[in-house]
Structure formats: C-alpha cells, structure tokens
Write a protein that holds these residues in place. Sequence first.
Motif, PDB file in Angstrom:
ATOM      1  N   GLU A 362      -1.666   5.625   5.634  1.00  0.00           N
ATOM      2  CA  GLU A 362      -1.784   6.959   4.755  1.00  0.00           C
ATOM      3  C   GLU A 362      -0.583   7.902   5.150  1.00  0.00           C
ATOM      4  OE1 GLU A 362      -4.938  10.368   3.247  1.00  0.00           O
ATOM      5  OE2 GLU A 362      -5.588   8.664   4.578  1.00  0.00           O
ATOM      6  N   THR A 363      -0.298   8.036   6.313  1.00  0.00           N
ATOM      7  CA  THR A 363       0.666   9.227   6.617  1.00  0.00           C
ATOM      8  C   THR A 363       2.018   8.668   5.904  1.00  0.00           C
ATOM      9  OG1 THR A 363      -0.408   9.558   8.530  1.00  0.00           O
ATOM     10  CG2 THR A 363       1.948   9.935   8.374  1.00  0.00           C
ATOM     11  N   ALA A 364       2.345   7.300   6.023  1.00  0.00           N
ATOM     12  CA  ALA A 364       3.614   6.812   5.397  1.00  0.00           C
ATOM     13  C   ALA A 364       3.429   6.856   3.946  1.00  0.00           C
ATOM     14  CB  ALA A 364       3.641   5.519   5.897  1.00  0.00           C
ATOM     15  N   VAL A 365       2.411   6.777   3.525  1.00  0.00           N
ATOM     16  CA  VAL A 365       2.371   7.006   1.894  1.00  0.00           C
ATOM     17  C   VAL A 365       2.429   8.282   1.606  1.00  0.00           C
ATOM     18  CG1 VAL A 365       0.732   6.408  -0.010  1.00  0.00           C
ATOM     19  CG2 VAL A 365       0.800   4.901   1.783  1.00  0.00           C
ATOM     20  N   ARG A 366       1.960   9.152   2.290  1.00  0.00           N
ATOM     21  CA  ARG A 366       1.942  10.640   1.935  1.00  0.00           C
ATOM     22  C   ARG A 366       3.408  11.055   2.121  1.00  0.00           C
ATOM     23  NH1 ARG A 366      -2.127  12.244  -1.310  1.00  0.00           N
ATOM     24  NH2 ARG A 366      -4.127  11.527  -0.472  1.00  0.00           N
ATOM     25  N   ARG A 367       4.168  10.458   3.031  1.00  0.00           N
ATOM     26  CA  ARG A 367       5.523  10.876   3.110  1.00  0.00           C
ATOM     27  C   ARG A 367       6.485  10.301   1.839  1.00  0.00           C
ATOM     28  NH1 ARG A 367       5.904   9.233   7.728  1.00  0.00           N
ATOM     29  NH2 ARG A 367       6.730   7.165   7.503  1.00  0.00           N
ATOM     30  N   ALA A 368       6.049   9.122   1.456  1.00  0.00           N
ATOM     31  CA  ALA A 368       6.815   8.340   0.297  1.00  0.00           C
ATOM     32  C   ALA A 368       6.368   9.047  -0.894  1.00  0.00           C
ATOM     33  CB  ALA A 368       6.358   6.926   0.236  1.00  0.00           C
ATOM     34  N   ILE A 369       5.207   9.676  -0.962  1.00  0.00           N
ATOM     35  CA  ILE A 369       4.899  10.355  -2.395  1.00  0.00           C
ATOM     36  C   ILE A 369       5.692  11.846  -2.193  1.00  0.00           C
ATOM     37  CG2 ILE A 369       2.868  11.942  -3.490  1.00  0.00           C
ATOM     38  CD1 ILE A 369       0.984   9.676  -2.701  1.00  0.00           C
ATOM     39  N   ALA A 370       5.820  12.528  -1.061  1.00  0.00           N
ATOM     40  CA  ALA A 370       6.726  13.715  -1.237  1.00  0.00           C
ATOM     41  C   ALA A 370       8.021  13.434  -1.191  1.00  0.00           C
ATOM     42  CB  ALA A 370       6.511  14.313   0.395  1.00  0.00           C
ATOM     43  N   ASP A 371       8.544  12.226  -1.198  1.00  0.00           N
ATOM     44  CA  ASP A 371       9.884  11.913  -1.288  1.00  0.00           C
ATOM     45  C   ASP A 371      10.139  11.299  -2.843  1.00  0.00           C
ATOM     46  OD1 ASP A 371      11.040  12.472   1.146  1.00  0.00           O
ATOM     47  OD2 ASP A 371      10.568  10.545   1.919  1.00  0.00           O
ATOM     48  N   GLY A 372       9.063  11.422  -3.543  1.00  0.00           N
ATOM     49  CA  GLY A 372       9.140  10.820  -4.921  1.00  0.00           C
ATOM     50  C   GLY A 372       9.309   9.393  -5.110  1.00  0.00           C
ATOM     51  N   LEU A 373       8.950   8.522  -3.927  1.00  0.00           N
ATOM     52  CA  LEU A 373       9.095   7.139  -4.211  1.00  0.00           C
ATOM     53  C   LEU A 373       7.638   6.459  -4.410  1.00  0.00           C
ATOM     54  CD1 LEU A 373      10.725   6.910  -0.586  1.00  0.00           C
ATOM     55  CD2 LEU A 373      11.901   6.774  -2.991  1.00  0.00           C
ATOM     56  N   ILE A 374       6.373   7.007  -4.219  1.00  0.00           N
ATOM     57  CA  ILE A 374       5.342   6.450  -4.761  1.00  0.00           C
ATOM     58  C   ILE A 374       4.544   7.556  -5.737  1.00  0.00           C
ATOM     59  CG2 ILE A 374       2.907   6.086  -3.832  1.00  0.00           C
ATOM     60  CD1 ILE A 374       4.972   3.887  -3.056  1.00  0.00           C
ATOM     61  N   ALA A 375       4.161   6.927  -6.678  1.00  0.00           N
ATOM     62  CA  ALA A 375       3.498   7.837  -7.749  1.00  0.00           C
ATOM     63  C   ALA A 375       2.202   8.460  -7.032  1.00  0.00           C
ATOM     64  CB  ALA A 375       3.237   7.157  -8.904  1.00  0.00           C
TER      65      ALA A 375
END
Length: 402
Positions: A362-375
């Motif tokens: 989840e931490t990695a996903v939240r980081r990807a969301i913040a970077d605009g990589l995951i919707a």
Amino acid sequence: MPSTLPDGAPVPADGALPGSALHGLGTRPFAFYVHVPFCVTRCGYCDFNTYTATELGPGASRDSYADTAIAEVRMARKVLGDADLPVQTVFVGGGTPTLLPPDDLGRVLAAIDTEFGLAPGAEVTTEANPESVDEAYVARLREVGFTRVSYGMQSAREHVLAVLERTHTPGRVPQVVEWTRKAGFEHVNLDLIYGTPGETDDDWRASLEAALECDPDHVSAYALIVEEGTRLAAQVRRGELAAPDDDAMADRYLIADELLSAHGLHWYEISNWAAAPGAACRHNLLYWTGADWWGVGPGAHSHIGGTRWWNVKHPAAYAGRLAEGTTPAHAREILGAGDRRIERIMLELRLADGCPADLLDETAVRRAIADGLIAPAPYERGRAVLTRRGRLLADAVTRDLT
C-alpha cells in the motif's frame, strides 16, 4: 540468429507434469499457441525463433510441419489426461504461418478440435505478412475455421519498412484487409512498430492514419527493441543507424494513444487498442490473466498450473523427438507462490482493468498515486490501474510495486 532458450529443470521423456500443475486443471481457461517457424527472409530487427529455407537443413520441412505439429497436439492430450479442456482460443504465430497452405493450418486446428474440442465461439487467430496471402488464401482460412487475422503492417512509410527489412509495399495492406473482410472475418488486427531509426513523428502519424483508413477493429503498436544478435543491433553498434530515443518513443506512444482513441479504438493493454471489448485479443488476455496454454512448435512455451516449459528450438530437433515419441520440451520451471504473485502483478498491471490492489504494497501504491502513475479512483475500489503517464513508465512502476 534465433533467440536463445533459458536453462531449466529436465522434463520427463513422456512430458508428464507434476501434480501441482494438474491440480485444478479444467477450472482455468485453456488455449493453444501454435508456432510456425518459417520465413522467406529474416527481418533485421527480429530475434524470434525463425528459419529460412537455407537454414532448415535435413530433418525438417514446411511440407511435413503440419503432421509434426499434430503429433504434439496428440501428445498434449496424453499428458493432460481425460480432463475436460474446451479450447477457448488458438493463436498461430511465427515466423510467417501463412507460408503454410491454409489446409495445413486447418488440419492442425482440426486436430486440436478432435483431441480437446473447441469451445463455442472460440477465437482462432493467425498472424500473416501482407505479401504472404492473396484473396483465395484468406477465403480458405475462413472456411477451415479461422476467425481473426493479425497482419504485420509495421509502417506505411517505405523508408521505415526498408530499415526494418520488411518486403511488402504500403499499398499491400489495404488490399489484404479488403480481401479479409470480404472473406467474412469480423476481426482484423494491424501490428505497428514505432521508433525505427529514421522515423519521424510525421512518419508515425502517417502510419497510424493509414492503418485507421483500413478500419481494423484492433491495432497493436509496439516500441522497437534492438535485440542483441540481430542485424539491426549490429548496425546500431557500428554507428550506421541511431539507437531508438526514449523521449521520442514516449512521444510516439502518446501520438498513438491520442489518434487511436479519437478513432474509437481504446487501450485495454499497454500496447493494444480495440474498437470494443469483443474486439480485444482474447488469446493474449488469457496469457495476461494466468490461464493455461499449450505451446506447439519449436521454441514454443507452455504454461499449465504454475509449471512452464519450452520446446527445443530447431525444427529438425523438434520433429526428431516427436518421431521418437518423446516430448519436444527442452526444460521447465515450477513457479513458487512468490514468483507467481510477481508475474501476476507484471502482467495484470499492463491491463486497463489493472490488478487487485491487495497484491501490492500500500505504501508503494500511495507513492505511485502521488506521482500520477496510478489512478486514485480505481484503487479505492480495489484495483490498481496505470494512468497514461504510468503506462509510459510501466516497467519502473511495476518494479517499485513488487
């Protein structure tokens, strides 16, 4: 030169699978891939397991290939036992499958149907080069049971085709698509390649527009990869051709996504766009979602229940083993739970449906969301889906999430 096979564990002479692979057999979708390894010439960028007539040597020929492939289909039935395995999809790839007579391709398809049974509405695809078929050929393909054709268009610019060492002319593609529609095929794919040395953005737009004028219901657009051991790699190494530029590749991908989407073809996998869900390549979707499939032919890979194996490369060695009644498998690997999880993430994250969020940190996903990589919205519903920017950086995103 043809690609190199990986190392792996030995395979029993009869091809028997471990119990872990057979567990649940029949509860997962099942498919066949049939590799036809013949080409008239080898394109300079290609590292597939293909052979020209002069490279075959004794012990293998196009004339006998269908019978050899049928022998492996029958071996598959013995290995898999009596499990009810209706075949959802068949994909014939190469090489150039359409160097074989359509009746030979039809005989292989009929053997699959006899041994396993084709599911109602099964998708049956063959790849084809535009110069390798004529109107009578595609009409016969439809008659023997094929439902979909995938043409290797690659580009509409002659100078780009020349660098790729493709032999067809741009005007050939609209003609073969017209014949294919006339024969009754509902589903036609055009394969394109972007990033060829010497290609400009305008060249790429022209190729996309030419493809769209043919009104396919599916387009695949792949970034050129300079594979070691190919003539193209040697030309790049000698400085005769420039290596593909990463920024230019990203720009070409965005051009493709914009033009194809505007024409009503929408991405469902990073490199694939379809006019509607029913036009998506069902065979490839089975690969991407962990189904079972048996790969027939030299160098072909198979996957059943977490066990993966690959056949010997050369057509003569392949034919010789089957003539002796032994498996053509070169080696295999049994994937553990951790490997299967990583592979699932790598494959499903490429899809517009994404992968289950609970597979990811989840931490990695939240980081990807913040970077605009995951919707963010799909993630809140339990799916991790790449944004357009995430698609451009998919390999890096996947590494971070796994």
